[in-house]
Write a protein that holds these residues in place. Structure first.
Motif, PDB file in Angstrom:
ATOM      1  N   ILE A  87       0.858  -1.186   0.000  1.00 51.71           N
ATOM      2  CA  ILE A  87       0.000   0.000   0.000  1.00 51.71           C
ATOM      3  C   ILE A  87       0.896   1.238   0.000  1.00 51.71           C
ATOM      4  N   GLU A  88       0.700   2.112  -0.959  1.00 51.83           N
ATOM      5  CA  GLU A  88       1.550   3.284  -1.090  1.00 51.83           C
ATOM      6  C   GLU A  88       0.868   4.576  -0.652  1.00 51.83           C
ATOM      7  N   ASP A  89      -0.447   4.594  -0.620  1.00 50.94           N
ATOM      8  CA  ASP A  89      -1.176   5.806  -0.258  1.00 50.94           C
ATOM      9  C   ASP A  89      -1.078   6.013   1.256  1.00 50.94           C
ATOM     10  N   PRO A  90      -0.445   7.090   1.726  1.00 50.38           N
ATOM     11  CA  PRO A  90      -0.336   7.320   3.169  1.00 50.38           C
ATOM     12  C   PRO A  90      -1.694   7.374   3.866  1.00 50.38           C
ATOM     13  N   ALA A  91      -2.700   7.896   3.197  1.00 48.11           N
ATOM     14  CA  ALA A  91      -4.028   7.980   3.802  1.00 48.11           C
ATOM     15  C   ALA A  91      -4.610   6.586   4.020  1.00 48.11           C
ATOM     16  N   GLU A  92      -4.414   5.714   3.056  1.00 51.17           N
ATOM     17  CA  GLU A  92      -4.917   4.356   3.206  1.00 51.17           C
ATOM     18  C   GLU A  92      -4.162   3.613   4.320  1.00 51.17           C
ATOM     19  N   LEU A  93      -2.868   3.882   4.451  1.00 45.44           N
ATOM     20  CA  LEU A  93      -2.094   3.258   5.521  1.00 45.44           C
ATOM     21  C   LEU A  93      -2.601   3.691   6.895  1.00 45.44           C
ATOM     22  N   VAL A  94      -2.908   4.969   7.034  1.00 45.41           N
ATOM     23  CA  VAL A  94      -3.438   5.463   8.305  1.00 45.41           C
ATOM     24  C   VAL A  94      -4.779   4.810   8.615  1.00 45.41           C
ATOM     25  N   ALA A  95      -5.670   4.801   7.635  1.00 47.40           N
ATOM     26  CA  ALA A  95      -7.000   4.227   7.859  1.00 47.40           C
ATOM     27  C   ALA A  95      -6.919   2.744   8.171  1.00 47.40           C
ATOM     28  N   ALA A  96      -6.109   2.033   7.407  1.00 46.95           N
ATOM     29  CA  ALA A  96      -5.967   0.589   7.639  1.00 46.95           C
ATOM     30  C   ALA A  96      -5.366   0.317   9.014  1.00 46.95           C
ATOM     31  N   GLY A  97      -4.484   1.204   9.475  1.00 43.40           N
ATOM     32  CA  GLY A  97      -3.898   1.030  10.796  1.00 43.40           C
ATOM     33  C   GLY A  97      -4.951   1.050  11.893  1.00 43.40           C
ATOM     34  N   PHE A  98      -5.894   1.967  11.808  1.00 43.68           N
ATOM     35  CA  PHE A  98      -6.975   2.011  12.790  1.00 43.68           C
ATOM     36  C   PHE A  98      -7.812   0.738  12.732  1.00 43.68           C
ATOM     37  N   ARG A  99      -8.160   0.326  11.543  1.00 41.37           N
ATOM     38  CA  ARG A  99      -9.065  -0.807  11.397  1.00 41.37           C
ATOM     39  C   ARG A  99      -8.405  -2.127  11.795  1.00 41.37           C
ATOM     40  N   LEU A 100      -7.132  -2.275  11.454  1.00 33.52           N
ATOM     41  CA  LEU A 100      -6.426  -3.478  11.866  1.00 33.52           C
ATOM     42  C   LEU A 100      -6.228  -3.518  13.377  1.00 33.52           C
ATOM     43  N   SER A 101      -5.993  -2.367  13.981  1.00 36.78           N
ATOM     44  CA  SER A 101      -5.832  -2.321  15.433  1.00 36.78           C
ATOM     45  C   SER A 101      -7.092  -2.811  16.135  1.00 36.78           C
ATOM     46  N   ALA A 102      -8.242  -2.396  15.636  1.00 34.13           N
ATOM     47  CA  ALA A 102      -9.501  -2.837  16.233  1.00 34.13           C
ATOM     48  C   ALA A 102      -9.651  -4.348  16.128  1.00 34.13           C
ATOM     49  N   ARG A 138       5.101  11.715   7.492  1.00 35.61           N
ATOM     50  CA  ARG A 138       6.058  12.572   6.768  1.00 35.61           C
ATOM     51  C   ARG A 138       5.878  12.427   5.263  1.00 35.61           C
ATOM     52  N   ALA A 139       5.667  11.192   4.822  1.00 38.09           N
ATOM     53  CA  ALA A 139       5.459  10.964   3.389  1.00 38.09           C
ATOM     54  C   ALA A 139       4.194  11.663   2.910  1.00 38.09           C
ATOM     55  N   GLY A 140       3.136  11.589   3.718  1.00 39.74           N
ATOM     56  CA  GLY A 140       1.884  12.227   3.331  1.00 39.74           C
ATOM     57  C   GLY A 140       1.988  13.734   3.302  1.00 39.74           C
ATOM     58  N   ILE A 141       2.714  14.316   4.249  1.00 35.82           N
ATOM     59  CA  ILE A 141       2.887  15.772   4.278  1.00 35.82           C
ATOM     60  C   ILE A 141       3.759  16.235   3.117  1.00 35.82           C
ATOM     61  N   THR A 142       4.836  15.492   2.863  1.00 32.38           N
ATOM     62  CA  THR A 142       5.747  15.856   1.773  1.00 32.38           C
ATOM     63  C   THR A 142       5.048  15.806   0.418  1.00 32.38           C
ATOM     64  N   SER A 143       4.191  14.793   0.233  1.00 37.79           N
ATOM     65  CA  SER A 143       3.505  14.627  -1.048  1.00 37.79           C
ATOM     66  C   SER A 143       2.302  15.547  -1.202  1.00 37.79           C
ATOM     67  N   GLY A 144       1.881  16.172  -0.107  1.00 40.71           N
ATOM     68  CA  GLY A 144       0.699  17.013  -0.151  1.00 40.71           C
ATOM     69  C   GLY A 144      -0.586  16.266   0.136  1.00 40.71           C
ATOM     70  N   ARG A 145      -0.490  14.982   0.392  1.00 41.37           N
ATOM     71  CA  ARG A 145      -1.682  14.192   0.713  1.00 41.37           C
ATOM     72  C   ARG A 145      -2.296  14.658   2.033  1.00 41.37           C
ATOM     73  N   PHE A 146      -1.436  14.995   2.986  1.00 41.92           N
ATOM     74  CA  PHE A 146      -1.883  15.517   4.275  1.00 41.92           C
ATOM     75  C   PHE A 146      -1.558  17.011   4.368  1.00 41.92           C
ATOM     76  N   LYS A 147      -2.384  17.741   5.085  1.00 44.25           N
ATOM     77  CA  LYS A 147      -2.189  19.182   5.261  1.00 44.25           C
ATOM     78  C   LYS A 147      -1.669  19.521   6.652  1.00 44.25           C
ATOM     79  N   ALA A 148      -1.340  18.524   7.439  1.00 42.32           N
ATOM     80  CA  ALA A 148      -0.859  18.766   8.801  1.00 42.32           C
ATOM     81  C   ALA A 148       0.443  19.563   8.752  1.00 42.32           C
ATOM     82  N   PRO A 149       0.579  20.608   9.566  1.00 43.99           N
ATOM     83  CA  PRO A 149       1.784  21.442   9.510  1.00 43.99           C
ATOM     84  C   PRO A 149       2.998  20.806  10.169  1.00 43.99           C
ATOM     85  N   ASP A 150       2.790  19.853  11.077  1.00 42.06           N
ATOM     86  CA  ASP A 150       3.888  19.299  11.851  1.00 42.06           C
ATOM     87  C   ASP A 150       3.646  17.809  12.080  1.00 42.06           C
ATOM     88  N   PRO A 151       4.552  16.949  11.612  1.00 41.78           N
ATOM     89  CA  PRO A 151       4.334  15.500  11.766  1.00 41.78           C
ATOM     90  C   PRO A 151       4.293  15.050  13.226  1.00 41.78           C
TER      91      PRO A 151
END
Length: 211
Positions: A87-102, A138-151
């Protein structure tokens, strides 16, 4: 439990197995009660090793229990490495992380009880899931996928949400864990600046099997 390359001779193998047994015992205690007041004698008996063996590996119970937490968190991180590879999409990695944790709360309850009880103090650690989440942020912020100002701030937010989800799964087993995880994953993506329609879709993509 995470493993390393097998030691080279019989003595080293036995020594490594003794250490693993002590760490396993400490993990079990943390998962069952979170109480670290157990005596060294009790820990050694649970590990089925001699009392004197303890000090060949650890200087104190504090050091042992810290090693047990690090071991559990690294296993937690490795579980994601194994299941989310490709999985290369940082957003999908974040979402999958929550769901797998559950889902891991049901399939790996001992591991997740340790995460539940001790994860907060390791949100910014350099091992386990924290280091992997920081990398993806960091990958998501660098690519512009995320808008968070600070990792680091983003990691704090994600870590708090994830640990709250784990707590919810254990304290309210009657709730639909998958649905709760999807909803929290979507909220986390919105927090990171992912557009609403995109966050909704990403949070519901198919997950790999946990088997």
């Amino acid at each position: 439990m995470p493993t390393s390359a097998p030691p080279g001779n019989r003595f080293e193998r036995r020594r490594a197995e003794t250490r693993r047994a002590l760490v396993r015992a400490a993990r079990q205690i943390l998962a069952e009660t979170g109480d670290t007041s157990a005596s060294i004698q009790a820990i050694a008996e649970r590990a089925d090793v001699g009392f004197g063996s303890f000090y060949n590996h650890f200087e104190s119970k504090t050091e042992l229990f810290e090693a047990a937490v690090v071991d559990a968190l690294e296993e937690f991180g490795q579980a994601f490495d194994e299941r989310l590879a490709g999985i290369e999409d940082p957003a999908e990695l974040v979402a999958a992380g929550f769901r797998l944790s559950a889902r891991l709360t049901a399939s790996h309850p001992e591991l997740m009880q340790v995460v539940r009880r001790r994860g907060l103090g390791h949100i910014h650690s350099e091992n386990g899931l924290a280091s992997r989440a920081a990398r993806d942020l960091r990958a998501g912020i660098t690519s512009g996928r995320f808008k968070a100002p600070d990792p680091e701030i983003a990691l704090t937010g994600l870590g708090g949400i994830l640990l709250s989800l784990v707590e919810l799964r254990f304290s309210r087993p009657d709730l639909d864990g998958d649905e709760a995880a999807v909803n929290l994953a979507e909220m986390a993506l919105l927090m990171l600046g992912v557009p609403p329609d995109d966050a909704h879709e990403v949070a519901r993509r198919p997950l790999p099997d946990l088997v």
